[in-house]
Design an enzyme around this catalytic site. Structure first.
Site, PDB file in Angstrom:
ATOM      1  N   SER A 119     -11.748  21.516  43.042  1.00 45.77           N
ATOM      2  CA  SER A 119     -12.747  19.970  42.611  1.00 45.77           C
ATOM      3  C   SER A 119     -13.742  20.744  42.955  1.00 45.77           C
ATOM      4  O   SER A 119     -14.677  21.549  43.144  1.00 45.77           O
ATOM      5  CB  SER A 119     -12.326  18.680  43.487  1.00 45.77           C
ATOM      6  OG  SER A 119     -12.964  19.235  44.243  1.00 45.77           O
ATOM      7  N   LYS A 120     -15.096  19.750  42.205  1.00 50.85           N
ATOM      8  CA  LYS A 120     -16.474  19.888  41.820  1.00 50.85           C
ATOM      9  C   LYS A 120     -17.133  20.108  43.236  1.00 50.85           C
ATOM     10  O   LYS A 120     -18.072  20.692  43.087  1.00 50.85           O
ATOM     11  CB  LYS A 120     -16.476  18.254  41.421  1.00 50.85           C
ATOM     12  CG  LYS A 120     -16.837  18.553  39.938  1.00 50.85           C
ATOM     13  CD  LYS A 120     -18.299  18.859  39.369  1.00 50.85           C
ATOM     14  CE  LYS A 120     -18.217  19.080  37.955  1.00 50.85           C
ATOM     15  NZ  LYS A 120     -18.523  20.658  37.805  1.00 50.85           N
ATOM     16  N   ARG A 121     -16.393  20.144  44.417  1.00 49.31           N
ATOM     17  CA  ARG A 121     -17.352  20.298  45.898  1.00 49.31           C
ATOM     18  C   ARG A 121     -16.675  21.291  46.226  1.00 49.31           C
ATOM     19  O   ARG A 121     -17.557  21.454  47.490  1.00 49.31           O
ATOM     20  CB  ARG A 121     -16.774  19.088  46.786  1.00 49.31           C
ATOM     21  CG  ARG A 121     -15.528  19.212  47.209  1.00 49.31           C
ATOM     22  CD  ARG A 121     -14.520  18.464  47.942  1.00 49.31           C
ATOM     23  NE  ARG A 121     -12.874  17.882  47.775  1.00 49.31           N
ATOM     24  CZ  ARG A 121     -12.699  18.513  49.461  1.00 49.31           C
ATOM     25  NH1 ARG A 121     -13.618  19.175  50.069  1.00 49.31           N
ATOM     26  NH2 ARG A 121     -11.436  18.985  48.990  1.00 49.31           N
ATOM     27  N   GLY A 171     -17.466  23.466  44.299  1.00 52.08           N
ATOM     28  CA  GLY A 171     -19.264  24.628  43.290  1.00 52.08           C
ATOM     29  C   GLY A 171     -18.093  24.170  42.010  1.00 52.08           C
ATOM     30  O   GLY A 171     -18.521  23.358  41.554  1.00 52.08           O
TER      31      GLY A 171
END
Ligand code: GLU
Length: 495
Positions: free
Chosen positions: A254-256, A258
């Site tokens: 996911s986004k977290r 990167g």
């Protein structure tokens, strides 16, 4: 004769194109190209609330940047146009009518509250939350009456609930589903539009798709899709479900973790060649420990039976390593094009730079720094000493090259000598520089290395005499004086 291979990638335009989607699309593309087949881009935009034109554009741009092209699609048309689901409603409606006429689907008038109450009851009794079948056997009169008064309704597929469905998946092998797990699912929504399952299957059927290669998360939908194909009395396509991509800690990517979208990678300076190569390695093993595989080679090597069954783990280091490889392999002129806007912005060149010395110097610097860079960010950083005043000096270099007490004096001697050199060109500079080395009784490196460090702050770079010629007499002398003064003042290590 075998049917022509026809595959499709069917993104929902509800956001950016993510690495997982790009990988699935690339596998479809490779499969089509390998088998002289057709690759269709279809836009799954039946979810009108979440689909946006911007996302549609962004997806098309991302593919164009990646170099993944399609033979039929919303922009280029094709024999089964239109290729956007939002423009195919009448096609879905006629397929629905056919199933209504054959009594393979039926209207269901159950309200949301009723369905929730059924689910609660099932939960209390420890049963799976399946549709109760309440509207399955309404009399034709009752059905007609409720339809005529406009009672809100959906349409459900009549499933028989017995036996099992075996999905012959080209990646996962035979996957067996108990039909009792599949209830009479909704094919047409109360807002008078098809569900994903229905639209997707109608399209795969109408567009003569032979192989559905898609994300693993859709495997559990597949028995429903097989049931729909049966309802249409058609042979389902061959399925291949591509494994998930996990983050390094094996959680969902996911986004977290990167960058995850193709446009973010582009903005980070990742090259499309590197990204497609990386996409291939996410779940496909080219064999022989090979990792550098360009598009053409990938087409030759690709086969679905070499796609891994287990999840692929995202590894940004591998992507950066591939990027460095492709980055260094490019011609400096191509690289200059890539960084042009940025170096204009930094003031290293004029927007319409025509000075051939500046351009030749730019090429020299890029050619040199490129071989030591992993991407454009590194490259631009490495170009800095040649276009901006030096403020810091490489620490290790300082210890090694500036430790001799005579260094400031030697740097000043070089400056003095250069003051009289004419014309100020690399060959003339070189001969007077070498004469000075002899006069001082030094070895070449004892003067060349400290001078390079004084001029650029780093220990490696293009030919020193080219550097001097390009910086020009004034700038060179000034940099030599600054370094000499800072060594004397003991501030060379300071910022
Ligand atoms: N729009 C679906 C998705 O993006 C397509 C699924 C399919 O390939 O059937 O996941």
């Amino acid at each position: 004769m075998d049917k022509q291979v026809r595959v499709r990638f069917a993104p929902s335009p509800t956001g950016a194109l993510h690495i997982g989607g790009a990988r699935t699309a690339y596998f479809n593309w490779l499969f089509a190209r390998k088998n002289q087949g057709v690759f269709v881009l279809r836009i799954d935009d039946t979810d009108r609330a979440r689909s946006t034109e911007e996302s549609y554009r962004q997806i098309l741009d991302s593919f164009q940047w990646l170099g993944i092209d399609w033979d039929e699609g919303p922009d280029c048309g094709g024999p089964y146009a239109p290729y956007r689901q939002s423009e195919r409603t009448e096609i879905y409606r006629s397929h629905l009518q056919k199933l209504i006429a054959e009594d393979k689907v039926y209207p269901c008038f159950c309200s949301a509250e009723q369905l929730q109450a059924d689910r609660d009851e099932a939960a209390r009794e420890g049963r799976p939350p399946r549709y109760s079948g309440r509207c399955r056997n309404l009399s034709p009169e009752e059905r007609a009456r409720r339809l005529s008064v406009g009672d809100p309704h959906v349409y459900r597929l009549r499933t028989d609930g017995g036996g099992e469905t075996v999905v012959h998946d080209l990646i996962r092998g035979d996957v067996v589903f108990q039909n009792s797990e599949i209830d009479d699912f909704i094919v047409w929504k109360a807002d008078d539009s098809p569900t994903y399952h229905f639209a997707s299957c109608v399209d795969d059927l109408a567009m003569q798709i032979t192989h559905v290669i898609r994300a693993e998360e859709h495997l559990s939908n597949t028995p429903r899709h097989v049931a729909l194909f049966e309802a249409f009395a058609a042979e389902p396509p061959v399925f291949a479900h591509v494994p998930m991509i996990l983050a390094p800690d094996r959680s969902k990517l996911s986004k977290r973790h990167g960058a995850t979208s193709v446009s973010e990678y582009r903005d980070m300076g990742i090259l499309p060649e590197a990204l497609v190569n990386y996409l291939l390695l996410l779940g496909f093993s080219p064999g022989d420990d090979r990792e550098i595989v360009d598009r053409e080679t990938a087409i030759e090597l690709f086969s679905l039976d070499r796609v891994a069954k287990h999840a692929a783990v995202y590894d940004v280091k591998k992507l950066e390593w591939l990027n460095a490889h492709y980055f260094r392999a490019q011609s400096p002129d191509v690289v200059i094009d890539q960084i042009w806007k940025q170096i204009v912005h930094l003031g290293y060149v004029a927007p319409d730079e025509v000075d051939r010395h500046v351009l030749a110097w730019l090429r020299t610097v890029v050619e040199f720094v490129q071989t030591r860079s992993r991407g454009t960010a590194d490259l631009i950083e490495g170009m800095r000493p040649y276009f901006e005043p030096v403020t810091t000096y490489d620490e290790k270099g300082v210890r090694k090259q500036f430790s001799d007490k005579a260094t400031p004096e030697r740097l000043r001697a070089v400056a003095q000598r250069l003051a009289g050199v004419a014309p100020f060109t690399a060959p003339v500079i070189e001969s007077s520089f070498r004469a000075l080395i002899d006069e001082l009784g030094l070895k070449a490196g004892q003067l060349i290395h400290p001078v390079r460090l004084a001029l650029t702050g780093v220990t490696v770079g293009p030919g020193l005499f080219d550097v001097i010629a390009m910086l020009g007499r004034e700038e060179t002398c000034e940099r030599l004086a600054t370094a000499a003064n800072r060594i004397d003042a003991g501030t060379i290590a300071a910022q």
